[in-house]
Design a protein around this motif. Structure first.
Motif, PDB file in Angstrom:
ATOM      1  N   ASP A 178       0.839  -1.208   0.000  1.00  0.00           N
ATOM      2  CA  ASP A 178       0.000   0.000   0.000  1.00  0.00           C
ATOM      3  C   ASP A 178       0.869   1.252   0.000  1.00  0.00           C
ATOM      4  N   LEU A 179       0.218   2.422  -0.006  1.00  0.00           N
ATOM      5  CA  LEU A 179       0.948   3.681  -0.142  1.00  0.00           C
ATOM      6  C   LEU A 179       1.888   3.934   1.027  1.00  0.00           C
ATOM      7  N   LYS A 180       1.483   3.465   2.184  1.00  0.00           N
ATOM      8  CA  LYS A 180       2.302   3.683   3.373  1.00  0.00           C
ATOM      9  C   LYS A 180       3.607   2.878   3.266  1.00  0.00           C
ATOM     10  N   ALA A 181       3.460   1.627   2.852  1.00  0.00           N
ATOM     11  CA  ALA A 181       4.633   0.763   2.694  1.00  0.00           C
ATOM     12  C   ALA A 181       5.558   1.328   1.621  1.00  0.00           C
ATOM     13  N   LEU A 182       4.924   1.857   0.561  1.00  0.00           N
ATOM     14  CA  LEU A 182       5.717   2.418  -0.543  1.00  0.00           C
ATOM     15  C   LEU A 182       6.540   3.622  -0.072  1.00  0.00           C
ATOM     16  N   ASP A 183       5.949   4.424   0.777  1.00  0.00           N
ATOM     17  CA  ASP A 183       6.663   5.581   1.290  1.00  0.00           C
ATOM     18  C   ASP A 183       7.844   5.137   2.147  1.00  0.00           C
ATOM     19  N   GLY A 184       7.620   4.042   2.887  1.00  0.00           N
ATOM     20  CA  GLY A 184       8.712   3.472   3.690  1.00  0.00           C
ATOM     21  C   GLY A 184       9.893   3.076   2.790  1.00  0.00           C
ATOM     22  N   VAL A 185       9.583   2.496   1.636  1.00  0.00           N
ATOM     23  CA  VAL A 185      10.626   2.093   0.689  1.00  0.00           C
ATOM     24  C   VAL A 185      11.374   3.330   0.166  1.00  0.00           C
ATOM     25  N   ARG A 186      10.597   4.383  -0.122  1.00  0.00           N
ATOM     26  CA  ARG A 186      11.219   5.610  -0.621  1.00  0.00           C
ATOM     27  C   ARG A 186      12.236   6.149   0.394  1.00  0.00           C
ATOM     28  N   VAL A 187      11.807   6.221   1.655  1.00  0.00           N
ATOM     29  CA  VAL A 187      12.707   6.734   2.692  1.00  0.00           C
ATOM     30  C   VAL A 187      13.938   5.841   2.830  1.00  0.00           C
ATOM     31  N   LYS A 188      13.679   4.548   2.771  1.00  0.00           N
ATOM     32  CA  LYS A 188      14.772   3.593   2.959  1.00  0.00           C
ATOM     33  C   LYS A 188      15.872   3.754   1.899  1.00  0.00           C
ATOM     34  N   PHE A 189      15.465   4.059   0.632  1.00  0.00           N
ATOM     35  CA  PHE A 189      16.477   4.171  -0.427  1.00  0.00           C
ATOM     36  C   PHE A 189      16.895   5.600  -0.737  1.00  0.00           C
ATOM     37  N   LEU A 190      15.940   6.544  -0.761  1.00  0.00           N
ATOM     38  CA  LEU A 190      16.276   7.896  -1.204  1.00  0.00           C
ATOM     39  C   LEU A 190      16.314   8.923  -0.075  1.00  0.00           C
ATOM     40  N   GLY A 191      15.904   8.520   1.149  1.00  0.00           N
ATOM     41  CA  GLY A 191      15.855   9.456   2.278  1.00  0.00           C
ATOM     42  C   GLY A 191      17.228   9.973   2.653  1.00  0.00           C
ATOM     43  N   LYS A 192      17.253  10.972   3.570  1.00  0.00           N
ATOM     44  CA  LYS A 192      18.517  11.593   3.986  1.00  0.00           C
ATOM     45  C   LYS A 192      19.509  10.579   4.522  1.00  0.00           C
ATOM     46  N   ARG A 200      19.809   4.455   1.667  1.00  0.00           N
ATOM     47  CA  ARG A 200      20.947   3.663   1.186  1.00  0.00           C
ATOM     48  C   ARG A 200      21.696   4.327   0.027  1.00  0.00           C
ATOM     49  N   LEU A 201      20.976   5.007  -0.846  1.00  0.00           N
ATOM     50  CA  LEU A 201      21.651   5.669  -1.968  1.00  0.00           C
ATOM     51  C   LEU A 201      22.493   6.836  -1.483  1.00  0.00           C
ATOM     52  N   THR A 202      21.978   7.607  -0.529  1.00  0.00           N
ATOM     53  CA  THR A 202      22.708   8.728   0.042  1.00  0.00           C
ATOM     54  C   THR A 202      23.989   8.224   0.696  1.00  0.00           C
ATOM     55  N   GLU A 203      23.859   7.084   1.349  1.00  0.00           N
ATOM     56  CA  GLU A 203      25.018   6.496   2.011  1.00  0.00           C
ATOM     57  C   GLU A 203      26.101   6.130   0.983  1.00  0.00           C
ATOM     58  N   LEU A 204      25.624   5.564  -0.138  1.00  0.00           N
ATOM     59  CA  LEU A 204      26.575   5.215  -1.201  1.00  0.00           C
ATOM     60  C   LEU A 204      27.321   6.435  -1.716  1.00  0.00           C
ATOM     61  N   LEU A 205      26.557   7.543  -1.869  1.00  0.00           N
ATOM     62  CA  LEU A 205      27.179   8.763  -2.390  1.00  0.00           C
ATOM     63  C   LEU A 205      28.267   9.279  -1.444  1.00  0.00           C
ATOM     64  N   ARG A 206      28.013   9.068  -0.141  1.00  0.00           N
ATOM     65  CA  ARG A 206      29.028   9.503   0.837  1.00  0.00           C
ATOM     66  C   ARG A 206      30.356   8.760   0.622  1.00  0.00           C
TER      67      ARG A 206
END
Ligand code: PHE
Length: 343
Positions: free
Chosen positions: A21-35, A38-44
């Protein structure tokens, strides 16, 4: 590094696809693109990449971000569409079902009775007057020729509020009120319906609160025969053309010649010994009446050598019960729809 980005992409793809659902999807967004995602971590970790490799790696990271964002947006639309579909399906209305009947209210038999009484008198030129239910001793008794300690007061054992104020025991005080309002001017032709109170039992034929309809006519040359003619006309209109009236001598302190008025039974017309309404007597008492007492006229400002009048007091429940052959007064108060529906 490239390996890690590829893994991250794959993981994000899988998790987005699996979001329920939309809530779970938002959780995924935060998990990968959030501050702290995981992607932010990679960029570091980019500072550990060789300077010449950086543009290439940067490009791959940006591609990964763009792809993840696109997947999130697509999944978001898909989930929203699904939610709408679910809502439409769950709220589907079966328009072929028969409707529920709306019960329509209607007037109480006493109101219908009162409306009919008013109609009959209004067509004879009467006005409809009102008086208070909480009345003074003066209007309820004294102005009607019942001074304090008059024995006739006992017949109307009453609800007193103070020595001088009581719940009216009859609608007759409206006679005196209307006369005084008209300050000696004639003609008066009025009825005054309303509730009255007497200390009484509450059973099939008694109630401490009931309705009366007063009538008063004052003019030059009004006689007792005008009263008889008026009541006869009223009863024929209300109960039917075949109805006759009968007068029995009576006494009221506020009328000089007084009568109790009966009607011939409109149900059996006197023909049945087992009639439920008249119990075989053929007659039913419905009102008290008489010629207005000269003293009552004088007390309220009328010259009894110039004008005369008649008055009557009708029992509203009583005429309603007779007309519809209702055998228990308490039915009027219970408001049982099985009873009320019949009128
Ligand atoms: N008020 C009287 C009663 O309640 C009825 C009545 C009215 C009699 C008017 C005569 C004239 O019994």
């Amino acid at each position: 590094m490239e390996q890690k980005i590829a893994e991250l992409r794959a993981a994000a793809q899988a998790e987005i696809a699996g979001a329920a659902d939309l809530k779970a999807l938002d959780g995924v967004r935060v998990k990968f693109l959030g501050k702290k995602g995981r992607l932010t971590e990679l960029l570091r970790g980019m500072n550990q990449v060789n300077a010449e490799d950086r543009p290439k790696i940067g490009k791959v990271v940006n591609e990964a971000r763009a792809e993840i964002e696109q997947l999130l947006a697509d999944k978001n639309s898909a989930l929203k569409a699904q939610a709408l579909q679910d809502k439409l399906a769950s709220e589907k209305i079966d328009v072929t079902l028969p409707g529920r009947k709306i019960h329509r209210g209607h007037l109480h038999p006493l109101t219908l009775t009162l409306n009919r009484i008013k109609e009959i008198f209004i067509q004879m030129g009467y006005s409809v007057e009102e008086g208070p239910e909480v009345e003074t001793d003066y209007f309820n008794f004294e102005a009607l020729n019942l001074p304090k300690d008059h024995p006739a007061r006992d017949a109307q054992d009453s609800f007193y509020i103070t020595e001088e104020i009581l719940l009216r025991t009859q609608t007759s005080p409206v006679q005196a009120r209307v006369m005084q309002k008209n300050t000696g001017n004639a003609p008066i032709r009025m009825i005054a319906p309303g509730r009255v109170y007497r200390r009484d039992e509450f059973d099939a034929s008694h109630s401490p609160a009931f309705n009366q309809c007063e009538g008063l006519v004052i003019d030059k040359g009004i006689t007792f025969s005008d009263l008889i003619g008026t009541l006869d006309f009223f009863c024929k209109q209300f109960f039917g053309e075949k109805t006759n009236i009968r007068l029995r001598p009576s006494f009221f302190p506020f009328t000089s010649i007084s009568a109790e008025v009966d009607i011939s039974c409109p149900i059996c017309h006197g023909a049945s010994d087992t009639c439920k309404v008249c119990h075989g007597s053929g007659w039913l008492e419905i009102l008290g009446a008489g010629e207005v007492h000269p003293h009552v006229l004088e007390m309220s400002g009328y010259d009894s050598s110039v004008v005369s009048g008649f008055a009557f007091g009708l029992g509203v429940e009583r005429v309603c019960m007779i007309k519809y052959a209702i055998d228990d007064l308490r039915l009027f108060f219970e408001n049982d729809v099985r009873f009320l529906n019949q009128f």
